[in-house]
Design an enzyme around this catalytic site. Structure first.
Site, short mmCIF file in Angstrom:
data_model
loop_
_atom_site.label_atom_id
_atom_site.label_comp_id
_atom_site.label_asym_id
_atom_site.label_seq_id
_atom_site.Cartn_x
_atom_site.Cartn_y
_atom_site.Cartn_z
N CYS A 156 0.60 -0.71 0.17
CA CYS A 156 -0.08 -0.30 0.47
C CYS A 156 0.40 1.12 0.22
CB CYS A 156 -1.26 0.23 1.44
SG CYS A 156 -2.33 -0.96 0.93
N1 COA Z 1 -20.25 -9.36 7.64
C1 COA Z 1 -20.96 -9.35 9.30
N2 COA Z 1 -19.65 -10.15 10.48
C2 COA Z 1 -18.44 -10.24 9.86
C3 COA Z 1 -18.01 -9.81 8.85
C4 COA Z 1 -19.26 -9.65 7.70
N3 COA Z 1 -18.84 -9.38 6.85
N4 COA Z 1 -16.85 -9.85 8.79
C5 COA Z 1 -16.47 -10.32 10.53
N5 COA Z 1 -17.39 -9.84 10.75
C6 COA Z 1 -17.60 -10.31 12.65
C7 COA Z 1 -16.43 -11.66 12.75
O1 COA Z 1 -16.56 -12.56 12.30
C8 COA Z 1 -16.00 -10.78 14.70
O2 COA Z 1 -17.30 -11.82 15.23
P1 COA Z 1 -16.84 -11.75 16.45
O3 COA Z 1 -17.24 -10.70 17.73
O4 COA Z 1 -18.18 -13.09 16.68
O5 COA Z 1 -15.16 -12.71 16.31
C9 COA Z 1 -16.93 -9.73 13.94
O6 COA Z 1 -17.61 -9.57 12.83
C10 COA Z 1 -15.70 -8.60 14.88
O7 COA Z 1 -14.64 -8.48 13.29
P2 COA Z 1 -13.09 -7.85 13.26
O8 COA Z 1 -12.58 -9.18 12.24
O9 COA Z 1 -12.77 -7.52 14.45
O10 COA Z 1 -14.46 -6.28 13.14
P3 COA Z 1 -13.25 -5.15 12.94
O11 COA Z 1 -14.04 -4.16 13.46
O12 COA Z 1 -11.64 -4.84 13.37
O13 COA Z 1 -13.10 -4.37 11.36
C11 COA Z 1 -11.37 -4.11 9.84
C12 COA Z 1 -12.77 -5.83 10.83
C13 COA Z 1 -10.86 -4.99 8.65
C14 COA Z 1 -12.53 -3.57 8.75
C15 COA Z 1 -10.38 -4.03 9.96
O14 COA Z 1 -10.13 -4.28 10.80
C16 COA Z 1 -9.47 -3.01 9.62
O15 COA Z 1 -10.09 -2.46 8.47
N6 COA Z 1 -8.40 -2.73 9.95
C17 COA Z 1 -7.07 -2.02 9.01
C18 COA Z 1 -7.31 -3.10 8.08
C19 COA Z 1 -6.40 -2.26 7.77
O16 COA Z 1 -5.76 -0.71 7.23
N7 COA Z 1 -5.24 -3.65 6.43
C20 COA Z 1 -4.48 -2.33 5.79
C21 COA Z 1 -4.93 -3.41 4.07
S1 COA Z 1 -4.38 -2.74 2.70
#
Ligand code: COA
Length: 374
Positions: A156
């Site tokens: 990125c």
């Molecule tokens: N729909 C519904 N629920 C979902 C889901 C979806 N598509 N995807 C995940 N969940 C659930 C998970 O299973 C989890 O359930 P649990 O609490 O029962 O275990 C819950 O939602 C929370 O998931 P989590 O992955 O912890 O969510 P989050 O709030 O961390 O959001 C991201 C996920 C990826 C959006 C976030 O972590 C993020 O953007 N992080 C930064 C990533 C980044 O910058 N990466 C760089 C890439 S270049």
């Protein structure tokens, strides 16, 4: 020190797009079919049932509403769940080169330049279509540019690291006017069958022209005051696709050959790293945070950007001070901050300062302090 400017930018946006609603519908159909087909194993505890995705979660967790893609049909077909792109002969332009040309032409127009003015091309992106010849050399050939070209990948942060490399090259005299392209076909490295990340990415290509201030003629020039890039090893964002895969007897369907991340950990670790980088960079340049008129941040997650903006400015940024394009484009890897810069910089006044900042796998982060000069 020689003054270097970004004198033009361009964005190529694919024609097709997918809303959260469409994406979730396709994923849920796939998941239900999977659960039905594997009912016996799921009932006996051998296999985990797939849970359903939903639009509210996606928007609340990320700020994403929509993404542009090169092929919608394959991604939304529950029997396919990946883009289907045409296989081209070696005599045809590659897909990355083709989208690079479209963005490059816009950037050249924007900078008031022609390919004859360019003497180096850098393709900077997260995923390269082939090992060699370099995509950049193909872009160079297709545009009729003389000089040299090379590809680079810092995930990125590819675009900001390329800005640093290009500015240093122009300063040292190895090139005069450089075209940077960031073709990102993120739909190609995304597992649309994985609920945790199926919504994250989109496709796009950005381009920039960098040159010395004294050769720049465009009326939207930003001087590069300075650049600061950092890296720190982490496995929290990883993709094991590579040239040793067949030697290691990997199957092309192995999950680790696509994008994988520990999203929560990335969020927690990258926010302080990036805020500190920007603050240190401003401090080194003796720039006060109240002089910052705009933050063009990497576009991965809205809450993450809101937090970084707040830590850097010491208050909640106004929407116009920290533009988001995430709702329309999703995460487009290295191109995200460049889209924000390209679309939200015309209105700035002469001498106003902004910070362009990327962050992502590696970890890697690049901060570029820019001053509008015309
Ligand atoms: N729909 C519904 N629920 C979902 C889901 C979806 N598509 N995807 C995940 N969940 C659930 C998970 O299973 C989890 O359930 P649990 O609490 O029962 O275990 C819950 O939602 C929370 O998931 P989590 O992955 O912890 O969510 P989050 O709030 O961390 O959001 C991201 C996920 C990826 C959006 C976030 O972590 C993020 O953007 N992080 C930064 C990533 C980044 O910058 N990466 C760089 C890439 S270049």
């Amino acid at each position: 020190m020689e003054q270097i400017v970004i004198s033009g930018t361009g964005v190529f946006t694919p024609e097709q797009s997918i809303t959260n609603e469409e994406l979730v519908k396709a994923y849920n159909e796939y998941a239900k079919k999977f659960n039905l087909l594997n009912k016996q194993d799921i009932d006996s505890g051998k296999t985990d049932a797939l849970e359903l995705s939903n639009e509210e979660f996606i928007f609340n967790a990320s700020g994403i509403k929509n993404r542009f893609v090169l092929d919608k049909e394959g991604i939304l077909d529950p029997e396919v769940m990946h883009p289907i792109l045409d296989k081209r002969s070696d005599d045809q332009p590659s897909i990355l080169a083709e989208m690079s040309i479209k963005a490059a032409k816009k950037a050249l127009d924007n900078a008031g330049k022609t390919p004859k003015d360019i003497d180096a091309v850098i393709t900077a992106c997260s995923n390269l279509e082939r090992a060699y010849p370099a995509i950049s050399i193909e872009v160079q050939e297709l545009l009729g540019i003389e000089g040299f070209a090379f590809d680079m990948n810092v995930a990125c942060s590819s675009a900001t690291f390329a800005i640093q490399a290009a500015a240093d090259m122009i300063r040292s005299g190895s090139a005069k006017t450089i075209l940077i392209v960031d073709p990102e076909i993120c739909s190609g490295h995304l597992d649309f069958k994985d609920r945790d990340c199926h919504f994250i990415f989109g496709d796009v290509c950005t381009a920039m022209i960098l040159e010395r201030k004294d050769t720049a003629e465009s009326n939207n020039c930003f001087e590069i005051i300075s650049t600061k890039c950092i890296t720190q090893f982490s496995n929290n964002i990883r993709n094991n696709f590579g040239f040793l895969n067949s030697a290691k007897k990997s199957s092309p369907l192995d999950r680790d050959l696509l994008f994988m991340q520990q999203g929560r950990k990335v969020f927690k670790e990258v926010v302080p790293m990036v805020s500190q980088l920007i603050l240190e960079h401003l401090n080194e340049e003796k720039i006060q945070t109240d002089e910052i008129k705009r933050l063009w941040l990497h576009q991965a997650n809205k809450s993450m950007n809101d937090l970084i903006g707040k830590k850097v400015l010491g208050r909640t940024p106004e929407e116009y001070e920290q533009p988001n394009i995430l709702q329309d484009y999703a995460n487009t890897s290295s191109a995200g901050s460049i889209i924000a810069f390209s679309k939200f910089s015309d209105d700035m006044n002469k001498n106003e300062i902004g910070v362009l900042c990327s962050f992502g796998a590696g970890y890697s982060a690049g901060s570029i302090i820019l001053k509008k000069i015309s």
